[in-house]
Design a protein around this motif. Sequence first.
Motif: not given
Length: 348
Positions: A90-116
């Motif tokens: 999602i962050a690199t534009g291969q997809a516009d969105g998707g559903i995932g588990m918060a407890l997996r995603w929050l760390k990469p977001l902390e590192q700066g992934f551009d996903v809302d």
Amino acid sequence: MHGKHYSLSRRHFIRNLGLLSAGLSSAAIIPARALAADNQLTTVKLAWGQTAVCQSPISVALKQGFFKKYGLNVEPVNFSGPTDALLQAIATGQADGGIGMALRWLKPLEQGFDVDLTVGTHGGCMRLLTPENSGITSVKDLVGKSVAVTDQASPIRNFFAIQLAKLGIDPDKQVNWLQYPADLFGEALRKGEVQALATDDPQGWLLKKQHKLVEVDNNLNGEYASLTCCVLGLRGSLVRDNPKVAQAITQAIVDAQQWTADHPAETAKIFAPFVPGSVPVEDITAMLSEHTHAHHSTGEQLRKEVAIYINELKTINVIRPDTDAQRFADHYVPDVLVAGAQHQHHAA
């Protein structure tokens, strides 16, 4: 707060230089007004891990026409990898969105992934399972025991590690987390290599029934009964550049979640072809009925839930201690459903 400044400045950098423009899907370049035309749909790509029960509302939204209702032509991108790789897609534009588990995603977001994160989709798909005679009756009984996980960064491992940390138990030193492929969990338990399984649905629900296991804990107890575990993530540039499209995707998912909650049996029939093995529709219905698909938090409510998880992940050293939970939530959880949007859409 070093990490916060990094992610904010990175987002500012992308916005100004358009570094991702080459990788954007058609959704980012079709004007938002296309939504208004009945005969012109905006095409978006949603990354979809088809076998994950958390994703069942995507199958519902496709089958029941919720995406088209909001002017979208959704191309599901079948994605079988781990959800952190899905986040990267999602962050690199291969997809516009998707559903995932918060407890997996929050760390990469902390590192700066551009996903809302625009909506929490449901809760209740994580389970801690043991054999009937294991002597494990609560999370604290895991001390000195071995627990099967799919990987050491598993959101299910993170969840139960948090519960241990809350009890003053060091989950890294006092519990032995052993990594197995998901399809070998039952065998690992049968051989006595592990005494418990930390797993998610549909596998967790099916293992529990197949092996007559005891569910020691799950993410529906106490405060977690009203917390989401899975979230819809949208590419940050899509949210910024095409808020109407982001709103449409989010609202379609909210509608699909509610439809799933209201029609678990019909949802089970729609989702059944994606579940590995020949699982009876009645079993999938029962499993879906245990999840909180009617809990679809957005805006301020989702920010509260994300902030809770950020602070909890600090207790197990996944999130840095200096990360400000509220600032993080404010940054990554935008208000995409404007006031009255739900009413207007339903009336349309």
